[in-house]
Design a protein around this motif. Structure first.
Motif, PDB file in Angstrom:
ATOM      1  N   MET A   1      -5.843  13.752  30.873  1.00 52.32           N
ATOM      2  CA  MET A   1      -6.998  13.755  29.564  1.00 52.32           C
ATOM      3  C   MET A   1      -8.220  14.514  30.025  1.00 52.32           C
ATOM      4  SD  MET A   1      -9.460  10.960  27.848  1.00 52.32           S
ATOM      5  CE  MET A   1      -7.932   9.862  26.910  1.00 52.32           C
ATOM      6  N   ASN A   2      -8.318  15.984  29.694  1.00 51.75           N
ATOM      7  CA  ASN A   2      -9.309  16.580  30.003  1.00 51.75           C
ATOM      8  C   ASN A   2     -10.541  16.708  29.356  1.00 51.75           C
ATOM      9  OD1 ASN A   2      -7.898  17.642  32.478  1.00 51.75           O
ATOM     10  ND2 ASN A   2      -6.826  18.973  30.902  1.00 51.75           N
ATOM     11  N   MET A   3     -11.707  16.400  29.664  1.00 50.80           N
ATOM     12  CA  MET A   3     -12.875  16.540  28.741  1.00 50.80           C
ATOM     13  C   MET A   3     -14.146  16.907  29.637  1.00 50.80           C
ATOM     14  SD  MET A   3     -14.632  12.939  27.021  1.00 50.80           S
ATOM     15  CE  MET A   3     -13.426  12.646  25.896  1.00 50.80           C
ATOM     16  N   THR A   4     -14.703  17.798  28.930  1.00 49.86           N
ATOM     17  CA  THR A   4     -15.877  18.411  29.596  1.00 49.86           C
ATOM     18  C   THR A   4     -17.150  17.396  29.164  1.00 49.86           C
ATOM     19  OG1 THR A   4     -15.269  20.554  29.574  1.00 49.86           O
ATOM     20  CG2 THR A   4     -17.584  20.290  29.931  1.00 49.86           C
ATOM     21  N   CYS A   5     -17.698  16.845  30.257  1.00 49.67           N
ATOM     22  CA  CYS A   5     -18.463  15.653  30.138  1.00 49.67           C
ATOM     23  C   CYS A   5     -19.875  16.078  29.407  1.00 49.67           C
ATOM     24  CB  CYS A   5     -19.160  14.766  31.275  1.00 49.67           C
ATOM     25  SG  CYS A   5     -20.477  13.766  31.220  1.00 49.67           S
ATOM     26  N   SER A   6     -20.333  17.193  29.535  1.00 49.06           N
ATOM     27  CA  SER A   6     -21.682  17.794  28.996  1.00 49.06           C
ATOM     28  C   SER A   6     -21.262  18.226  27.483  1.00 49.06           C
ATOM     29  CB  SER A   6     -22.041  18.983  29.883  1.00 49.06           C
ATOM     30  OG  SER A   6     -21.194  20.017  29.850  1.00 49.06           O
ATOM     31  N   GLU A   7     -20.191  18.264  26.981  1.00 46.01           N
ATOM     32  CA  GLU A   7     -19.967  18.884  25.909  1.00 46.01           C
ATOM     33  C   GLU A   7     -19.084  17.640  25.025  1.00 46.01           C
ATOM     34  OE1 GLU A   7     -17.543  22.173  25.885  1.00 46.01           O
ATOM     35  OE2 GLU A   7     -19.204  23.331  27.043  1.00 46.01           O
ATOM     36  N   GLU A   8     -18.041  17.736  24.839  1.00 51.49           N
ATOM     37  CA  GLU A   8     -17.371  16.403  23.976  1.00 51.49           C
ATOM     38  C   GLU A   8     -17.589  15.012  24.181  1.00 51.49           C
ATOM     39  OE1 GLU A   8     -15.850  19.061  25.562  1.00 51.49           O
ATOM     40  OE2 GLU A   8     -14.452  19.912  24.187  1.00 51.49           O
ATOM     41  N   ALA A   9     -17.724  14.700  25.278  1.00 59.33           N
ATOM     42  CA  ALA A   9     -17.966  13.257  25.791  1.00 59.33           C
ATOM     43  C   ALA A   9     -19.466  12.887  25.419  1.00 59.33           C
ATOM     44  CB  ALA A   9     -17.548  12.795  27.264  1.00 59.33           C
ATOM     45  N   ASP A  10     -20.347  13.838  25.517  1.00 53.79           N
ATOM     46  CA  ASP A  10     -21.802  13.751  25.468  1.00 53.79           C
ATOM     47  C   ASP A  10     -21.991  13.593  23.819  1.00 53.79           C
ATOM     48  OD1 ASP A  10     -24.448  13.434  26.484  1.00 53.79           O
ATOM     49  OD2 ASP A  10     -24.822  15.344  25.506  1.00 53.79           O
ATOM     50  N   ALA A  11     -21.222  14.479  23.163  1.00 49.45           N
ATOM     51  CA  ALA A  11     -21.534  14.545  21.653  1.00 49.45           C
ATOM     52  C   ALA A  11     -21.004  12.949  21.129  1.00 49.45           C
ATOM     53  CB  ALA A  11     -20.568  15.630  21.130  1.00 49.45           C
ATOM     54  N   GLN A  12     -19.761  12.477  21.597  1.00 47.63           N
ATOM     55  CA  GLN A  12     -19.146  11.438  21.297  1.00 47.63           C
ATOM     56  C   GLN A  12     -20.159  10.262  21.455  1.00 47.63           C
ATOM     57  OE1 GLN A  12     -15.419  10.929  22.724  1.00 47.63           O
ATOM     58  NE2 GLN A  12     -14.752  13.193  22.198  1.00 47.63           N
ATOM     59  N   LEU A  13     -20.589  10.034  22.650  1.00 44.40           N
ATOM     60  CA  LEU A  13     -21.672   8.978  22.798  1.00 44.40           C
ATOM     61  C   LEU A  13     -22.772   9.030  22.171  1.00 44.40           C
ATOM     62  CD1 LEU A  13     -22.241   6.546  24.732  1.00 44.40           C
ATOM     63  CD2 LEU A  13     -23.179   8.108  26.252  1.00 44.40           C
ATOM     64  N   ALA A  14     -23.157  10.312  21.939  1.00 42.85           N
ATOM     65  CA  ALA A  14     -24.567  10.418  21.173  1.00 42.85           C
ATOM     66  C   ALA A  14     -24.374   9.909  19.778  1.00 42.85           C
ATOM     67  CB  ALA A  14     -24.917  11.874  21.202  1.00 42.85           C
ATOM     68  N   GLU A  15     -23.113  10.253  19.087  1.00 42.38           N
ATOM     69  CA  GLU A  15     -22.853  10.003  17.969  1.00 42.38           C
ATOM     70  C   GLU A  15     -22.706   8.493  17.557  1.00 42.38           C
ATOM     71  OE1 GLU A  15     -20.542  11.607  14.085  1.00 42.38           O
ATOM     72  OE2 GLU A  15     -19.258  11.327  15.742  1.00 42.38           O
ATOM     73  N   ILE A  16     -21.991   7.728  18.630  1.00 39.68           N
ATOM     74  CA  ILE A  16     -21.941   6.453  18.458  1.00 39.68           C
ATOM     75  C   ILE A  16     -23.274   5.449  18.703  1.00 39.68           C
ATOM     76  CG2 ILE A  16     -21.020   4.252  19.759  1.00 39.68           C
ATOM     77  CD1 ILE A  16     -18.533   6.050  20.486  1.00 39.68           C
ATOM     78  N   GLU A  17     -24.183   6.075  19.481  1.00 46.49           N
ATOM     79  CA  GLU A  17     -25.368   5.270  19.711  1.00 46.49           C
ATOM     80  C   GLU A  17     -26.306   5.905  18.545  1.00 46.49           C
ATOM     81  OE1 GLU A  17     -26.025   3.724  22.096  1.00 46.49           O
ATOM     82  OE2 GLU A  17     -24.708   4.311  23.797  1.00 46.49           O
ATOM     83  N   LEU A  18     -25.902   6.802  17.990  1.00 49.08           N
ATOM     84  CA  LEU A  18     -26.932   6.965  16.580  1.00 49.08           C
ATOM     85  C   LEU A  18     -26.326   5.964  15.494  1.00 49.08           C
ATOM     86  CD1 LEU A  18     -28.643   8.344  14.666  1.00 49.08           C
ATOM     87  CD2 LEU A  18     -26.671  10.423  14.244  1.00 49.08           C
ATOM     88  N   LEU A  19     -25.151   5.878  15.479  1.00 49.63           N
ATOM     89  CA  LEU A  19     -24.529   4.930  14.391  1.00 49.63           C
ATOM     90  C   LEU A  19     -24.975   3.347  14.668  1.00 49.63           C
ATOM     91  CD1 LEU A  19     -20.733   6.117  14.300  1.00 49.63           C
ATOM     92  CD2 LEU A  19     -22.626   6.640  12.483  1.00 49.63           C
ATOM     93  N   ILE A  20     -24.824   2.994  16.094  1.00 50.85           N
ATOM     94  CA  ILE A  20     -25.496   1.774  16.309  1.00 50.85           C
ATOM     95  C   ILE A  20     -26.807   1.434  16.047  1.00 50.85           C
ATOM     96  CG2 ILE A  20     -25.921   0.128  18.280  1.00 50.85           C
ATOM     97  CD1 ILE A  20     -23.505   1.587  19.918  1.00 50.85           C
ATOM     98  N   SER A  21     -27.611   2.400  16.051  1.00 47.75           N
ATOM     99  CA  SER A  21     -29.133   2.139  15.488  1.00 47.75           C
ATOM    100  C   SER A  21     -29.099   2.186  14.266  1.00 47.75           C
ATOM    101  CB  SER A  21     -29.849   3.623  16.061  1.00 47.75           C
ATOM    102  OG  SER A  21     -29.396   4.777  15.644  1.00 47.75           O
TER     103      SER A  21
END
Length: 291
Positions: A1-21
């Motif tokens: 599984m290839n993922m660039t932390c500064s791009e896809e993973a960061d965007a995913q986490l940011a969206e989940i954290e926004l949804l939680i709020s």
């Protein structure tokens, strides 16, 4: 599984954290804690390998019709938001053809408007704006004093634990994922040797899934264990959904090893099952207690 932390993973986490709020109540938003923790650890640098499970969550979508209970289940592919998320909309008041049309129209909207950008909130808003047009205008919605969102009598919630000697074939693996999504089933499949598939949902669709699966060519395949919960007309959609052990359906990979890399790490499988409250299943499959 290839993922660039500064791009896809960061965007995913940011969206989940926004949804939680935005959806602080568990009744509104349920996030898979394991995948969320793995994603956060990868983004903050405390874990150096990409997450082993796909981030997934479900959102209770409130629409104009109070009788309709709609749940949007979402899973991120590795490349999200460059790729669209896997979204399933569950609603007991929609018949199969209506649900398929809603999914198709939602996917068209996301493809035309959101590719390359995070899109969960636009998807939620689209459902709010358009869901009512998919409901059949029946007595269930025209008589608000009656109890709504209730299932028919003599229905059963089922969980099937399926064992196969092995699951390697990419077409079979694709079929398993596509059929589970089409039939609105949650659970997981573990390819390799042995192969394990778990599906859960209403009995009729679980049986349909098994009917399709067993006619494929297998060295050996069987239902190792079956769980049935009888339902009656007092069960609401929300109560039925609470029976699910899994948020949606996905393929689980547990660090394969062996000469061909096709044997799954059973220790990780046991931990996965234990986290889902299914530790007793491990002994049913393998005849030993996990640890």
């Amino acid at each position: 599984m290839n993922m660039t932390c500064s791009e896809e993973a960061d965007a995913q986490l940011a969206e989940i954290e926004l949804l939680i709020s935005m959806f602080p109540s568990e009744e509104e938003l349920q996030v898979d804690e394991i995948s969320h923790a793995e994603l956060r650890a990868y983004v903050d640098g405390s874990a150096h390998t990409p997450p082993t499970s796909r981030p997934q969550f479900s959102i209770m979508v409130k629409v104009e019709n109070p009788a309709a209970g709609i749940t949007m289940v979402c899973s991120y592919p590795t490349a999200y938001p460059k790729e669209l998320p896997d979204i399933t909309v569950r609603c007991a008041e929609l018949i199969r053809s209506q649900q398929m049309q809603l999914h198709s129209d939602l996917n068209t909207f996301l493809t035309e408007n959101c590719r390359g950008e995070v899109c969960v909130l636009p998807a939620v808003q689209w459902i709010k704006d358009n869901a009512d047009s998919y409901f059949t205008k029946s007595a269930a919605f025209s008589e608000p004093k009656k109890e709504h969102a209730l299932i028919q009598p003599k229905t059963t919630f089922t969980r099937l634990w399926i064992y196969s000697h092995h699951i390697y074939n990419k077409i079979k693996r694709k079929n398993i994922l596509e059929w589970a999504k089409e039939l609105n089933l949650s659970g997981f499949s573990m390819p390799g040797k042995p192969g394990i598939v778990c599906v859960e949902g209403l009995q009729s669709v679980c049986d349909e899934f098994w009917a399709r699966l067993k006619v494929l060519t297998w060295k050996r395949i069987m239902i190792r264990h079956r769980e049935d919960v009888p339902l009656d007309c007092s069960w609401t959609e929300e109560r039925i959904e609470s029976l699910r052990k899994f948020t949606l359906f996905h393929e689980a990979i547990f660090y394969p090893h062996g000469t061909k890399g096709n044997h799954m790490d059973l220790g990780q499988l046991y931990q996965f099952l234990n986290d889902k409250g299914c530790a007793d299943i491990f002994q049913m499959y393998f005849g030993i207690k996990g640890q």
